[in-house]
Write an enzyme that holds these catalytic residues in place. Structure first.
Site, PDB file in Angstrom:
ATOM      1  N   ASP A 474       0.827  -1.197   0.000  1.00  0.00           N
ATOM      2  CA  ASP A 474       0.000   0.000   0.000  1.00  0.00           C
ATOM      3  C   ASP A 474       0.868   1.257   0.000  1.00  0.00           C
ATOM      4  O   ASP A 474       2.071   1.209   0.313  1.00  0.00           O
ATOM      5  CB  ASP A 474      -0.905  -0.024   1.241  1.00  0.00           C
ATOM      6  CG  ASP A 474      -2.256   0.620   0.991  1.00  0.00           C
ATOM      7  OD1 ASP A 474      -2.358   1.462   0.085  1.00  0.00           O
ATOM      8  OD2 ASP A 474      -3.200   0.287   1.728  1.00  0.00           O
ATOM      9  N   ASP A 544     -10.853   1.950  -3.064  1.00  0.00           N
ATOM     10  CA  ASP A 544     -11.411   1.665  -1.737  1.00  0.00           C
ATOM     11  C   ASP A 544     -12.933   1.694  -1.785  1.00  0.00           C
ATOM     12  O   ASP A 544     -13.592   1.297  -0.831  1.00  0.00           O
ATOM     13  CB  ASP A 544     -10.924   2.702  -0.717  1.00  0.00           C
ATOM     14  CG  ASP A 544      -9.539   2.357  -0.197  1.00  0.00           C
ATOM     15  OD1 ASP A 544      -9.039   1.264  -0.508  1.00  0.00           O
ATOM     16  OD2 ASP A 544      -8.950   3.191   0.520  1.00  0.00           O
TER      17      ASP A 544
HETATM   18  C1  GLA Z   1      -5.777   1.932   2.209  1.00  0.00           C
HETATM   19  C2  GLA Z   1      -6.172   0.767   1.322  1.00  0.00           C
HETATM   20  C3  GLA Z   1      -7.199  -0.098   2.021  1.00  0.00           C
HETATM   21  C4  GLA Z   1      -6.648  -0.567   3.345  1.00  0.00           C
HETATM   22  C5  GLA Z   1      -6.215   0.617   4.186  1.00  0.00           C
HETATM   23  C6  GLA Z   1      -5.500   0.201   5.437  1.00  0.00           C
HETATM   24  O1  GLA Z   1      -6.813   2.835   2.338  1.00  0.00           O
HETATM   25  O2  GLA Z   1      -6.629   1.221   0.100  1.00  0.00           O
HETATM   26  O3  GLA Z   1      -7.557  -1.178   1.213  1.00  0.00           O
HETATM   27  O4  GLA Z   1      -5.575  -1.435   3.115  1.00  0.00           O
HETATM   28  O5  GLA Z   1      -5.337   1.470   3.470  1.00  0.00           O
HETATM   29  O6  GLA Z   1      -5.077   1.279   6.176  1.00  0.00           O
END
Ligand code: GLA
Length: 731
Positions: A474, A544
């Site tokens: 990420d 997300d």
């Molecule tokens: C980001 C990612 C999510 C998750 C969060 C965790 O927003 O896109 O899928 O992994 O971080 O903090």
């Protein structure tokens, strides 16, 4: 595929469908003559050169004039359009005069590793032209690389600057690709948006002046994707002319089209010149990232299929390149950071019972990570939450008969972390200035090897001690106060690019050492969804926003450039976390099937009836995932123009296909809609099955008449946000 004509002094690159022509003029400069449908050139070079202007208007040094199409134009000697490059010399001058010196043609393609680039497996797949230019005053070499693929209507390009002279030069702009088109009759289509609404399709007609999309955030696609299309007005999915461009890079970028008042369109794609300079000392070479450009006269869908094939088969690498992706379940939306081992095991066990193949533990497993403020940078397990650590937990999960995956955010640190206590100098910080936080986190200076090594060691330890098959990498904030404390003042403009090289170098080490691991890239969803990252991580978390209705749009937009196997797509709980919308579990799955499929919820929390449906979904997907992930993909109806959307994937051997028909809002008594399928064999007979009801059709009928999709007529289907899955089997 590449010929040099001594008489005309032209290079012609062609395959069965496209031609690209470059010419060396009397002053040894490179002119751009043509890129488009395959043509043969006789002696009519001059006509191609000026297009619309009378020769007599130029006079004097006419070939340097702004109206002559350049191959890689520079500013300062009569070309006033946006230049491909700027090099500043020691005396402050930015004037250059790069002249043809020599060229090479060879089979295959040069690798830019560890910078991402497309590649060949057999030298017959592509031919490369390398043209060497030289500027006598600055004593700089410039190499332009063009690779034409035999079976894709795509040309890959990049450039190299090498300083031969004793005085350094400063590269202030170095585009990977410049293309001069003779007119401006194009629509400029970009994929732009923001968190939770990635890649909305935007279209505008080109106009005089400069139009561009870009990123200066340090990450490629937080707002605009580094890819775009120029299409003729009447080009649609099935027919017509378009050019497609994609930058194979994950950092700051500029994609611009500069249209002159003589209607010429100049395209530039490369690292964004803002905050960029690169000092080049004697003997040093600067290599630009790769950019690829496609031409089609067969409509947008054909162009997308070309990009899919190239990116899927000759940009993605590793064990998972051609392999069906495991069905995963990720705990993020179910627990966020609030969990313990029992909770995780209960989610994992239920996932196993449903048939899930890979359990992924997301954020919150390390350091003191119980909230956003703590722990980033401390990649060792939080033993209060997970007493047997990641090594123990991963074994418990694998003992269940599932693979185990883990989330990292390698490029970040919280101030409340051991990393920061020990190494406060590891984050980007400009001396005497405030460092801005975002999500309470700071960007680590990955332009420094020492910082990358520190993170590598921690990651390596966890990975090698545990049973890890998948990593979600990420990256959740944009850059501020970018400054490298080790570099001299005149090299600070290099930091953003060096940073991305640092990211690639960490990916390179980890993917080499752990070739069995599947990497999925993520950046608050799709903020780093670019061609470059596919070289290391063959799939990317699309957004997300897991709401089924919004995902139809996001996945549809992803499909213009990126192969379906690269779109991370999960079924999540309702009401949806981001939109509060309620959609049915079959709709959610039917949409997510068109991607690297998985779940993002706790299956203990759904009803028994829904759990039985989930089991069937998983069984179904295991049997059919190759068709979705590796089949030929067709867009059928755009969610941006309709209350409906449609797309389909046809198995490579043509035996099977799945189509999706989506209806956003139910309408009573509406005219029946027909969905015309594509990519089938017109003379074959197919069994078409919708919700268990089967009928027989000819391919020609399905493609020209289509199937009726009046959702309200179909038993059990009513209300809004319905996605129907249509199974098409060749008899
Ligand atoms: C980001 C990612 C999510 C998750 C969060 C965790 O927003 O896109 O899928 O992994 O971080 O903090």
């Amino acid at each position: 595929m590449i010929n040099y004509n001594e008489k005309n002094k032209t290079f012609t690159l062609d395959n069965n469908e496209i031609t690209y022509i470059i010419r060396i003029d009397e002053k040894a400069h490179l002119n751009h003559l043509y890129f488009g449908k395959k043509i043969c050139l006789a002696d009519n070079v001059e006509e191609l050169l000026y297009g619309h202007l009378e020769d007599k208007l130029f006079g004097g040094d006419r070939l340097l004039n702004t109206y002559v199409n350049k191959e890689y134009g520079s500013y300062g000697t009569g070309d006033y359009r946006s230049p491909a490059f700027i090099i500043k010399q020691e005396n402050g001058s930015k004037i250059s005069n790069f002249c043809y010196h020599s060229h090479k043609v060879y089979k295959g393609k040069k690798s830019l590793h560890p910078m991402p680039s497309s590649y060949v497996e057999d030298e017959s797949e592509a031919t490369t032209l390398e043209i060497l230019l030289y500027d006598e005053v600055s004593e700089t070499e410039l190499r332009l690389f063009y690779t034409i693929f035999a079976k894709h209507n795509i040309i890959a390009r990049h450039c190299e600057f090498t300083q031969k002279g004793n005085s350094p030069i400063y590269i202030e702009k170095a585009m990977s690709l410049q293309l001069d088109l003779a007119d401006m009759e194009y629509e400029f289509i970009t994929f732009s948006g923001s968190w939770g609404r990635e890649k909305e399709i935007r279209s505008r007609k080109l106009n005089w002046g400069t139009q561009s999309v870009s990123s200066t955030k340090g990450v490629s696609s937080a707002e605009h994707n580094p890819s775009f299309i120029l299409k003729r007005e009447h080009c649609n999915e099935d027919s017509g002319v378009a050019y497609g461009f994609a930058f194979v890079y994950s950092g700051n970028f500029l994609c611009e089209v500069d249209v002159s008042t003589y209607d010429q369109s100049r395209i530039n794609i490369g690292i964004h010149p803002q905050n960029f300079t690169w000092k080049l000392e004697k003997g040093e070479t600067f290599t630009t990232p790769e950019a690829v450009m496609a031409y089609t006269y067969k409509g947008l869908n054909k162009m997308s299929q070309d990009f899919h094939k190239l990116f899927r088969e000759r940009l993605c690498r590793g064990k998972f390149r051609d392999k069906a992706r495991p069905i995963l379940l990720n705990n993020w939306e179910a627990t966020e950071m609030t969990f313990d081992e029992d909770k995780i095991m209960s989610i994992a066990k239920k996932a196993k019972e449903a048939g899930v193949e890979l359990f992924v533990l997301d954020d919150g497993w390390f350091g003191k990570r119980n909230d956003e403020v703590h722990g980033l940078g401390d990649w060792f397990p939080n033993l209060e939450k997970l007493p047997s650590g990641i090594s123990g937990l991963s074994r418990k999960v694998t003992d269940l008969g599932m693979k185990f995956g883990l989330w990292f955010e390698p490029e970040m640190a919280n101030m409340a972390s051991e990393l920061y206590e020990k190494h406060p100098d590891y984050i980007f910080r400009t001396k005497d200035r405030h460092s801005h936080s975002f999500r309470y986190q700071y960007v680590l200076d990955f332009s420094r090897k020492e910082v990358v090594d520190y993170i590598y060691k921690q990651m390596h330890k966890v990975i090698s001690e545990s049973e890890i098959s998948y990593i979600k990498w990420d990256m959740n904030r944009y850059f501020t106060e970018v400054y490298n404390i080790e570099l001299e003042a005149d090299r600070q403009g290099e930091v953003m690019h060096r940073y991305i090289l640092g990211v690639y170098s960490l990916y390179d080490r980890l993917t080499k050492e752990f070739p069995e691991i599947l990497f999925e890239s993520c950046s608050s969803g799709g903020a780093r969804f670019d061609a470059g990252i596919l070289y290391y991580a063959p799939q990317t978390w699309s957004s997300d926003n897991t709401d089924a209705n919004d995902r139809v749009e996001i996945q549809y937009s992803n499909s213009f450039f990126y192969p379906i196997s690269s779109h991370g797509a999960h079924v999540s709980a309702v009401p949806n976390n981001q939109t509060n919308r309620i959609t049915d579990i079959e709709t959610r799955a039917n949409i997510s099937y068109f991607g690297a499929f998985g779940y993002e919820l706790d299956l203990n929390e759904i009803s028994e009836e829904e759990f039985e449906i989930v089991k069937k979904q998983i069984e179904f997907y295991k049997k059919n995932r190759e068709v979705f992930q590796f089949g030929n993909y067709y867009r059928l109806l755009s969610p941006y123009e309709n209350n409906n959307a449609g797309f389909m994937s046809v198995a490579k051997d043509g035996s099977k296909a799945f189509a999706l028909f989506y209806e956003r809002l139910a309408k009573p008594n509406r005219a029946p809609k027909r969905l015309k399928l594509r990519g089938l064999d017109k003379d074959s007979v197919y069994e078409v099955s919708i919700l268990g009801i089967s009928k027989i059709y000819y391919g020609s009928y399905l493609m020209n008449v289509g199937i009726s999709t009046y959702i309200s007529d179909i038993p059990k289907k009513s209300g809004d946000f319905n996605a129907l899955l249509i199974e098409i089997s060749k008899i």
